[in-house]
Design a protein around this motif. Structure first.
Motif, PDB file in Angstrom:
ATOM      1  N   ALA A   1       0.830  -1.201   0.000  1.00  0.00           N
ATOM      2  CA  ALA A   1       0.000   0.000   0.000  1.00  0.00           C
ATOM      3  C   ALA A   1       0.867   1.254   0.000  1.00  0.00           C
ATOM      4  N   GLY A   2       1.964   1.244   0.760  1.00  0.00           N
ATOM      5  CA  GLY A   2       2.851   2.400   0.829  1.00  0.00           C
ATOM      6  C   GLY A   2       3.527   2.698  -0.494  1.00  0.00           C
ATOM      7  N   ALA A   3       3.902   1.647  -1.238  1.00  0.00           N
ATOM      8  CA  ALA A   3       4.535   1.849  -2.541  1.00  0.00           C
ATOM      9  C   ALA A   3       3.556   2.472  -3.528  1.00  0.00           C
ATOM     10  N   LEU A   4       2.301   1.990  -3.527  1.00  0.00           N
ATOM     11  CA  LEU A   4       1.287   2.577  -4.409  1.00  0.00           C
ATOM     12  C   LEU A   4       0.966   4.006  -3.989  1.00  0.00           C
ATOM     13  N   LEU A   5       0.917   4.232  -2.680  1.00  0.00           N
ATOM     14  CA  LEU A   5       0.671   5.572  -2.160  1.00  0.00           C
ATOM     15  C   LEU A   5       1.775   6.530  -2.595  1.00  0.00           C
ATOM     16  N   PHE A   6       3.017   6.077  -2.542  1.00  0.00           N
ATOM     17  CA  PHE A   6       4.158   6.892  -2.976  1.00  0.00           C
ATOM     18  C   PHE A   6       4.018   7.294  -4.444  1.00  0.00           C
ATOM     19  N   CYS A   7       3.681   6.347  -5.293  1.00  0.00           N
ATOM     20  CA  CYS A   7       3.546   6.640  -6.729  1.00  0.00           C
ATOM     21  C   CYS A   7       2.407   7.620  -6.991  1.00  0.00           C
ATOM     22  N   GLY A   8       1.237   7.352  -6.399  1.00  0.00           N
ATOM     23  CA  GLY A   8       0.099   8.231  -6.622  1.00  0.00           C
ATOM     24  C   GLY A   8       0.323   9.625  -6.073  1.00  0.00           C
ATOM     25  N   ALA A   9       0.825   9.705  -4.838  1.00  0.00           N
ATOM     26  CA  ALA A   9       1.023  11.007  -4.203  1.00  0.00           C
ATOM     27  C   ALA A   9       2.126  11.804  -4.885  1.00  0.00           C
ATOM     28  N   SER A  10       3.188  11.140  -5.329  1.00  0.00           N
ATOM     29  CA  SER A  10       4.297  11.845  -5.973  1.00  0.00           C
ATOM     30  C   SER A  10       3.882  12.436  -7.312  1.00  0.00           C
TER      31      SER A  10
END
Length: 300
Positions: A76-85
């Motif tokens: 979830a954190g990796a997907l969050l990083f991509c979306g938020a960035s």
């Protein structure tokens, strides 16, 4: 059960408002910081703001195995990083209102992604996707048929938000929501920090962090620490159709916030695009009500 569902729906409305207005804070935050530095600060603050709650709910949290939480939090954190960035970088080149509506396309992308995984998709979803794409054309593509750079970044980011929605929907009913939130925020903050230290050394300073404390506080404490955690909680108690429709209002709050607080203007063409996109988001969810009543959803 009805009261619990109503409470969850009201919480999701609050989440939509917090997230919509967060686009304003995210734009203001980059007056001094780069996108990765700002995200590193806000997601770290969000994670730290939740740590005291682990002491209060220690007994409940201790019942869950750590390994599934770590695996789920990492994904979830990796997907969050991509979306938020991608979203944060896009805000360098587009308005808060545009970013809010384009990010909202994840609501259409979620059922389409489900179709790729073999689930049936009805005509309403295809019609909603068509309306949303037409709205994106009016909102983002100029007469030369070129999409704004910022809108394109946010659009790609919405695909990662859709992935985050799917994985949170899968994990939330089975894992401790508080610890899952903390782990995913820490993973996202760490990834952002690494990139900021490599590419944003000039702007990622203590002086700039202090100058940006108000947007960081809003985006970290409210948008991350409060809203994401309320999302995980509410996804356990409300149908996917209800949640998706309510959370699509995030785009409306983003446009209102940009207009009221940043003096952003929407042309008649852009307003038409926003209306088409919102209609498409709603239409993509309404026909799926019976099939989606037990499947959680939410923002990333």
């Amino acid at each position: 059960m009805h009261d619990l569902r109503l409470k969850a729906n009201l919480l999701l409305l609050l989440v939509a408002a917090i997230w919509g207005l967060a686009f304003v804070a995210q734009r203001l935050g980059m007056d001094h910081l780069g996108p990765f530095g700002f995200n590193a600060a806000r997601f770290l603050l969000g994670a730290l703001s939740l740590l005291p709650l682990t002491l209060i709910f220690r007994a409940r949290a201790g019942q869950a195995s750590l390994r599934p939480l770590l695996r789920g939090g990492l994904a979830a954190g990796a997907l969050l990083f991509c979306g938020a960035s991608l979203q944060q970088a896009g805000l360098l080149y587009t308005t808060a209102g545009n970013a809010g509506f384009i990010t909202g396309l994840y609501i259409v992308l979620v059922p389409l992604a489900a179709r790729l995984m073999g689930q049936a998709v009805n005509r309403g979803i295809w019609a909603g996707a068509s309306l949303a794409l037409a709205g994106l054309y009016f909102l983002s593509i100029n007469d030369a048929m070129i999409i704004n750079r910022g809108d394109l970044l946010v659009l790609v980011g919405s695909a990662f938000w859709a992935g985050h929605v799917l994985i949170i929907g899968k994990l939330a009913p089975h894992l401790d929501g508080l610890r899952l939130s903390i782990i995913q925020f820490l993973i996202c903050a760490l990834l952002c920090l690494v990139v900021a230290l490599i590419y944003e050394q000039d702007s990622f300073t203590l002086a700039n962090l202090m100058a940006t404390w108000q947007p960081i506080a809003y985006a970290g404490l409210l948008s991350v620490g409060v809203a994401y955690t309320l999302q995980v909680y509410a996804q356990k108690h409300t149908p996917a159709s209800h949640a998706a429709i309510i959370m699509s209002l995030e785009a409306v709050f983003a446009a209102l916030g940009g207009w009221l607080l940043l003096n952003e203007e929407l042309t008649a063409r852009a307003l038409a695009g926003c209306a088409l996109m919102l209609a498409g988001m709603l239409l993509a969810q309404l026909p799926s009500r019976k099939k989606a009543d037990t499947q959680p959803t939410g923002h990333a």
